[in-house]
Design a protein around this motif. Sequence first.
Motif, PDB file in Angstrom:
ATOM      1  N   PHE A  91       0.285  -1.523   0.371  1.00 21.11           N
ATOM      2  CA  PHE A  91       0.051  -0.114  -0.154  1.00 21.11           C
ATOM      3  C   PHE A  91       0.942   1.303  -0.149  1.00 21.11           C
ATOM      4  N   GLY A  92       0.989   1.627  -0.697  1.00 20.54           N
ATOM      5  CA  GLY A  92       2.052   2.614  -0.928  1.00 20.54           C
ATOM      6  C   GLY A  92       3.228   2.343  -0.917  1.00 20.54           C
ATOM      7  N   SER A  93       4.230   3.798  -0.305  1.00 19.17           N
ATOM      8  CA  SER A  93       5.605   3.383   0.126  1.00 19.17           C
ATOM      9  C   SER A  93       5.912   4.398   0.723  1.00 19.17           C
ATOM     10  N   LYS A  94       7.212   4.128   1.553  1.00 19.94           N
ATOM     11  CA  LYS A  94       7.568   4.791   3.290  1.00 19.94           C
ATOM     12  C   LYS A  94       7.995   5.858   2.363  1.00 19.94           C
ATOM     13  N   PHE A  95       9.181   6.633   2.702  1.00 18.22           N
ATOM     14  CA  PHE A  95       9.840   7.762   2.240  1.00 18.22           C
ATOM     15  C   PHE A  95      10.532   8.263   3.975  1.00 18.22           C
ATOM     16  N   ILE A  96      11.928   7.216   3.489  1.00 18.99           N
ATOM     17  CA  ILE A  96      12.526   7.733   4.932  1.00 18.99           C
ATOM     18  C   ILE A  96      13.694   8.957   4.755  1.00 18.99           C
ATOM     19  N   CYS A  97      13.621   9.302   6.003  1.00 15.31           N
ATOM     20  CA  CYS A  97      15.278  10.665   5.832  1.00 15.31           C
ATOM     21  C   CYS A  97      15.909  10.358   6.580  1.00 15.31           C
ATOM     22  N   VAL A  98      17.157   9.858   6.437  1.00 14.97           N
ATOM     23  CA  VAL A  98      17.938   9.783   7.395  1.00 14.97           C
ATOM     24  C   VAL A  98      18.918  10.906   8.283  1.00 14.97           C
ATOM     25  N   PRO A  99      18.758  11.729   9.617  1.00 12.22           N
ATOM     26  CA  PRO A  99      19.653  12.912   9.812  1.00 12.22           C
ATOM     27  C   PRO A  99      21.247  11.913  10.217  1.00 12.22           C
ATOM     28  N   GLN A 100      21.287  13.032   9.980  1.00 14.33           N
ATOM     29  CA  GLN A 100      23.296  13.182  10.727  1.00 14.33           C
ATOM     30  C   GLN A 100      22.862  12.816  12.302  1.00 14.33           C
ATOM     31  N   THR A 101      21.939  12.962  12.797  1.00 13.02           N
ATOM     32  CA  THR A 101      21.574  12.964  14.101  1.00 13.02           C
ATOM     33  C   THR A 101      20.814  11.991  14.028  1.00 13.02           C
ATOM     34  N   GLY A 102      19.916  10.823  15.030  1.00 13.58           N
ATOM     35  CA  GLY A 102      19.007  10.669  16.119  1.00 13.58           C
ATOM     36  C   GLY A 102      18.333   9.676  15.454  1.00 13.58           C
ATOM     37  N   GLU A 103      16.806   9.132  15.259  1.00 18.87           N
ATOM     38  CA  GLU A 103      16.378   7.769  14.696  1.00 18.87           C
ATOM     39  C   GLU A 103      16.088   8.412  12.978  1.00 18.87           C
ATOM     40  N   ASN A 104      15.958   7.503  12.281  1.00 15.26           N
ATOM     41  CA  ASN A 104      15.509   7.829  10.835  1.00 15.26           C
ATOM     42  C   ASN A 104      13.884   8.182  11.194  1.00 15.26           C
ATOM     43  N   ILE A 105      13.476   9.273  10.107  1.00 19.39           N
ATOM     44  CA  ILE A 105      11.863  10.070   9.812  1.00 19.39           C
ATOM     45  C   ILE A 105      10.954   8.837   8.906  1.00 19.39           C
ATOM     46  N   VAL A 106      10.200   8.665   9.015  1.00 20.01           N
ATOM     47  CA  VAL A 106       9.397   7.476   7.756  1.00 20.01           C
ATOM     48  C   VAL A 106       8.765   8.158   8.084  1.00 20.01           C
ATOM     49  N   THR A 107       7.699   8.047   7.307  1.00 19.13           N
ATOM     50  CA  THR A 107       6.115   8.512   6.924  1.00 19.13           C
ATOM     51  C   THR A 107       5.812   7.647   5.404  1.00 19.13           C
ATOM     52  N   GLU A 108       4.540   6.818   6.100  1.00 16.72           N
ATOM     53  CA  GLU A 108       3.834   5.972   5.497  1.00 16.72           C
ATOM     54  C   GLU A 108       3.358   6.465   4.437  1.00 16.72           C
ATOM     55  N   PHE A 109       2.662   5.186   3.489  1.00 20.55           N
ATOM     56  CA  PHE A 109       1.197   5.626   2.993  1.00 20.55           C
ATOM     57  C   PHE A 109       1.288   6.599   1.413  1.00 20.55           C
ATOM     58  N   ILE A 110       2.887   6.248   1.198  1.00 22.10           N
ATOM     59  CA  ILE A 110       2.879   7.523  -0.199  1.00 22.10           C
ATOM     60  C   ILE A 110       2.943   7.406  -1.400  1.00 22.10           C
ATOM     61  N   PRO A 111       1.744   7.316  -2.423  1.00 23.22           N
ATOM     62  CA  PRO A 111       1.559   6.700  -3.382  1.00 23.22           C
ATOM     63  C   PRO A 111       2.871   6.948  -3.837  1.00 23.22           C
ATOM     64  N   LYS A 112       3.251   5.401  -4.635  1.00 22.45           N
ATOM     65  CA  LYS A 112       4.746   5.473  -5.065  1.00 22.45           C
ATOM     66  C   LYS A 112       5.255   6.106  -6.063  1.00 22.45           C
ATOM     67  N   THR A 113       4.475   6.956  -7.009  1.00 23.44           N
ATOM     68  CA  THR A 113       4.787   7.890  -7.465  1.00 23.44           C
ATOM     69  C   THR A 113       5.178   9.011  -7.103  1.00 23.44           C
ATOM     70  N   GLN A 114       5.065   9.242  -5.760  1.00 22.87           N
ATOM     71  CA  GLN A 114       4.523  10.765  -5.050  1.00 22.87           C
ATOM     72  C   GLN A 114       5.931  10.134  -4.098  1.00 22.87           C
ATOM     73  N   ALA A 115       5.992   9.144  -3.879  1.00 24.20           N
ATOM     74  CA  ALA A 115       7.083   8.793  -2.967  1.00 24.20           C
ATOM     75  C   ALA A 115       8.700   9.047  -3.630  1.00 24.20           C
ATOM     76  N   ARG A 116       8.105   8.412  -5.302  1.00 26.81           N
ATOM     77  CA  ARG A 116       9.857   8.605  -6.165  1.00 26.81           C
ATOM     78  C   ARG A 116      10.120  10.036  -6.855  1.00 26.81           C
ATOM     79  N   LYS A 117       8.909  10.702  -6.387  1.00 20.75           N
ATOM     80  CA  LYS A 117       9.780  11.966  -6.926  1.00 20.75           C
ATOM     81  C   LYS A 117      10.076  13.356  -6.042  1.00 20.75           C
ATOM     82  N   SER A 118       9.223  12.803  -4.862  1.00 18.00           N
ATOM     83  CA  SER A 118      10.078  13.198  -3.515  1.00 18.00           C
ATOM     84  C   SER A 118      10.999  12.813  -2.946  1.00 18.00           C
ATOM     85  N   TYR A 119      11.366  11.839  -3.319  1.00 18.55           N
ATOM     86  CA  TYR A 119      13.213  11.419  -2.587  1.00 18.55           C
ATOM     87  C   TYR A 119      13.872  11.430  -4.138  1.00 18.55           C
TER      88      TYR A 119
END
Length: 216
Positions: A91-119
């Motif tokens: 169901f969609g994609s996860k958009f993952i942001c890896v910060p320099q420090t701390g935990e990853n920021i994960v947003t679920e259920f992003i439509p696949k096309t939107q996740a790819r273009k966001s990346y």
Amino acid sequence: MISIDRFLSDEQDPKAVEKVIGKLNDLLTIGEEILYLAVQKKPAVNLLPDSIAITNKRIFYCEPGNLGLTMNFKDISLKNIKEVSFKEELFGSKFICVPQTGENIVTEFIPKTQARKSYQAANEQLEIYKETLHQQKIEENKVADAPVIEPIQSFADFAPIEAPSPEPEPIQIAEVVEEPEDEATLKLRKLKTLYDKHLITQEEYEAKKANILDSL
């Protein structure tokens, strides 16, 4: 006001986009612009979707609160991001942001096309930021390694150097060596003295002078 039309190209929820853009418009800094906006599409109820806005300076995470009456914004600047990625799921994609420090920021259920273009948008800005930092370091190293050039001194900076005065050449006094006069010369000198003092006439002077010269 920012036009929302260009953020609806990949079937984003128009109501969610309009609400997010209206709020983000006041949060952008000078020279900052929104490059892409992705909106969550949950598989069941999608009344209050989260959104991700990619700008040329940071990533905004927009979460509705109080049953949609308010909007919570969190952001992370490019300098604090190590990398971004996305993962396609059923169901969609996860958009993952890896910060320099701390935990990853994960947003679920992003439509696949939107996740790819966001990346793509976020990764492109990260590369630009890293290249800018690289160029800055090169310039700083050039300045640090540049030889120190001493200022050119003009003639006015130097005190005039006086040439030493030439020493006077010693005056050479020629030694006069008097040669003894002979008897005839003495007689002629005395005769001339008598004539100059008018003690004898010219005829007498000439006659005596002739006699002296004849005796030589």
